[in-house]
Design a protein around this motif. Structure first.
Motif, PDB file in Angstrom:
ATOM      1  N   TYR A 161      -3.485 -10.479  -1.111  1.00 12.67           N
ATOM      2  CA  TYR A 161      -2.161  -9.887  -0.885  1.00 12.67           C
ATOM      3  C   TYR A 161      -1.065 -10.907  -1.192  1.00 12.67           C
ATOM      4  O   TYR A 161      -0.023 -10.576  -1.758  1.00 12.67           O
ATOM      5  CB  TYR A 161      -2.089  -9.473   0.581  1.00 12.67           C
ATOM      6  N   GLY A 181       0.818  -1.210   0.000  1.00 20.94           N
ATOM      7  CA  GLY A 181       0.000   0.000   0.000  1.00 20.94           C
ATOM      8  C   GLY A 181       0.852   1.260   0.000  1.00 20.94           C
ATOM      9  O   GLY A 181       0.492   2.256  -0.620  1.00 20.94           O
ATOM     10  N   PHE A 188      -6.171   1.633   4.614  1.00 19.68           N
ATOM     11  CA  PHE A 188      -5.456   0.435   4.176  1.00 19.68           C
ATOM     12  C   PHE A 188      -4.021   0.500   4.671  1.00 19.68           C
ATOM     13  O   PHE A 188      -3.484  -0.461   5.221  1.00 19.68           O
ATOM     14  CB  PHE A 188      -5.498   0.327   2.646  1.00 19.68           C
TER      15      PHE A 188
HETATM   16  N1  PHE Z   1      -0.960  -1.735   5.594  1.00 19.10           N
HETATM   17  C1  PHE Z   1      -0.661  -2.718   4.607  1.00 19.10           C
HETATM   18  C2  PHE Z   1      -0.111  -2.049   3.359  1.00 19.10           C
HETATM   19  O1  PHE Z   1       0.023  -0.855   3.301  1.00 19.10           O
HETATM   20  C3  PHE Z   1      -1.859  -3.553   4.256  1.00 19.10           C
HETATM   21  C4  PHE Z   1      -2.648  -4.141   5.389  1.00 19.10           C
HETATM   22  C5  PHE Z   1      -4.017  -4.001   5.412  1.00 19.10           C
HETATM   23  C6  PHE Z   1      -2.023  -4.844   6.415  1.00 19.10           C
HETATM   24  C7  PHE Z   1      -4.776  -4.551   6.434  1.00 19.10           C
HETATM   25  C8  PHE Z   1      -2.786  -5.426   7.435  1.00 19.10           C
HETATM   26  C9  PHE Z   1      -4.162  -5.276   7.436  1.00 19.10           C
HETATM   27  O2  PHE Z   1       0.205  -2.694   2.408  1.00 19.10           O
END
Ligand code: PHE
Length: 447
Positions: free
Chosen positions: A107, A25, A224
């Motif tokens: 993911y 993200g 996110f």
């Molecule tokens: N924060 C993570 C990212 O930026 C994504 C994520 C979302 C992790 C939800 C844990 C829970 O990629």
């Protein structure tokens, strides 16, 4: 039941929580959204969203987690003794566990691509062109194999537990990530065309700043990026000592997350323009910068190929960076269901990690096999819809359903006299009224 794990130090917690926050993200999502949304105008709106919505929500999750010292289902259930609220809490927690698992399922696919491109660069170094072609060309076998490999790494870390798994690997990997990122930025900045990209990133196009689309994108990105809503921050908070100050530690986590997103912009956007200098087509038909998978898997590889001998080294470093960022995030996602099964199902941790890893891998496989139908829909359902919604739920639990005195008592631990600070004067009202209202309003617009 075995005693619960705990982070051994402040640093261990900050590395783990920042590791969760810093992921694909930040390094992929943030820069490309900024480039497509008026550059620094988006960065500014993102900062506003991060401080005004995400930080208070992050605090809410951490405080519930540390208070309840339990997985998200039990923790939300523990906020109130009223049977109906207790049940609703457990239900919301269950929804969070589901969403965390679904986020991990897509993911892991994307992270698997990063691993395979990383091996592609290695193969290139050894002049193994057939191998390189296999690693860098999408196929069912490749996608399934690397999703499984990545899931295996995630399971391995989580099976190690809080201190010996999550904390140990986060404190090892996060400094590597920062080092790689800085080296890559320095290198890309010296390349022709980089300054044009820097301009696109840092010169704001204010005509876009109040665009509804930009505001919604910035909010979604903030939620996110800070891993909010699904219980990841809650569960990390539940492993935090009562000696630590929650407002301070969450401020640090935010600072690391924001800084790395900002730095990633200094890498990705100039890199796109270096690629343009070498002849890559960087705009889509509608005139916007290409941001999706085409950016990572076509434009950047084109750039690496144009760089001459050093290109393979840069490519390897870049995909290693992406893989590390993904791993420190994916472990926090898997920890959400694993903590539930360990605590409520009385299963031992390695077994639970393996079992859940398999189940989630099966969901990933279903997505890979029905990619057109499922991939983007799962992403939209989890990140655009469920995360903000669950964010509202957390704020409502802290702001409306939790006894104010108990909340204060919890926050006072590790932060004496907090009742006299500006934080305590603002935050409780803020999570009660402002956060839910703003999230819902932004949300309503996006529907
Ligand atoms: N924060 C993570 C990212 O930026 C994504 C994520 C979302 C992790 C939800 C844990 C829970 O990629």
């Amino acid at each position: 039941m075995a005693s619960r794990g705990q982070f051994s130090s402040k640093l261990g917690f900050v590395m783990a929580a920042a590791g969760s926050a810093v992921g694909l993200g930040n390094i992929w999502g943030f820069p490309t959204q900024a480039a497509g949304n008026g550059g620094a105008a988006f960065v500014l709106m993102y900062l506003v969203m991060a401080f005004c919505l995400a930080y208070p929500a992050l605090m809410a999750e951490l405080v519930i987690g540390r208070y309840a010292r339990a997985n998200v289902v039990n923790a939300l259930g523990a906020v109130s003794e009223k049977p109906i609220v207790h049940k609703l809490g457990m239900l919301a927690g269950g929804y969070g566990v589901l969403v965390a698992s679904l986020i991990l399922s897509f993911y892991a696919i994307v992270a698997g691509w990063m691993l395979s491109y990383m091996l592609g660069a290695l193969a290139d170094m050894g002049s193994l062109s057939a191998a390189k072609a296999w690693f860098t060309k999408g196929s069912l076998v490749r996608d399934l194999a690397f999703t499984a490999t990545f899931m295996g790494l995630t399971v391995f870390v989580i099976a190690g537990g809080v201190e010996k798994g999550i904390e140990r690997w986060s404190t090892r990997l996060m400094p590597m990530l920062i080092g790689l990122l800085v080296c890559l930025i320095i290198y890309v900045m010296t390349q022709p065309g980089a300054m044009e990209g820097l301009g696109v990133y840092l010169i704001p196009d204010f005509s876009k700043i109040f665009d509804a689309g930009l505001i919604i994108d910035a909010m979604g990105q903030a939620f996110f990026s800070l891993s909010l809503g699904v219980g990841t921050m809650l569960i990390y908070g539940s492993y935090l000592s009562h000696k630590e100050s929650l407002p301070k530690l969450s401020g640090m986590v935010m600072a690391v997350d924001l800084s790395i997103a900002f730095l990633a912009g200094l890498l990705i956007i100039p890199a796109i323009f270096v690629a343009k200098h070498y002849g890559a087509e960087i705009y889509s038909e509608s005139g916007t910068l290409i941001g999706g998978p085409d950016l990572i898997f076509q434009i950047l590889p084109y750039l690496f190929d144009s760089m001459g001998g050093i290109g393979v080294v840069v490519a390897f470093a870049f995909f290693l960076l992406m893989s590390i960022a993904a791993l420190t995030s994916s472990i926090s996602m898997l920890e959400v269901p694993v903590a539930l099964v360990v605590e409520n199902g009385h299963m031992n941790r390695p077994k639970a990690a393996l079992l859940l890893g398999f189940i989630i891998l099966a969901i990933s496989a279903a997505i890979v096999l029905n990619f057109e139908l499922l991939f983007l829909n799962v992403i939209a359902f989890t990140t655009k819809f469920s995360q903000p919604l669950l964010g509202v739920v957390m704020c409502v639990f802290v702001g409306w359903l939790w006894h104010r005195g108990k909340l204060l008592q919890e926050i006072q631990q590790g932060h004496e006299h907090i009742e006299n600070t500006l934080f305590w004067k603002i935050w409780p009202h803020y999570v009660k009224f402002v956060c839910p209202a703003l999230i819902l309003a932004t949300f309503a617009q996006s529907l």
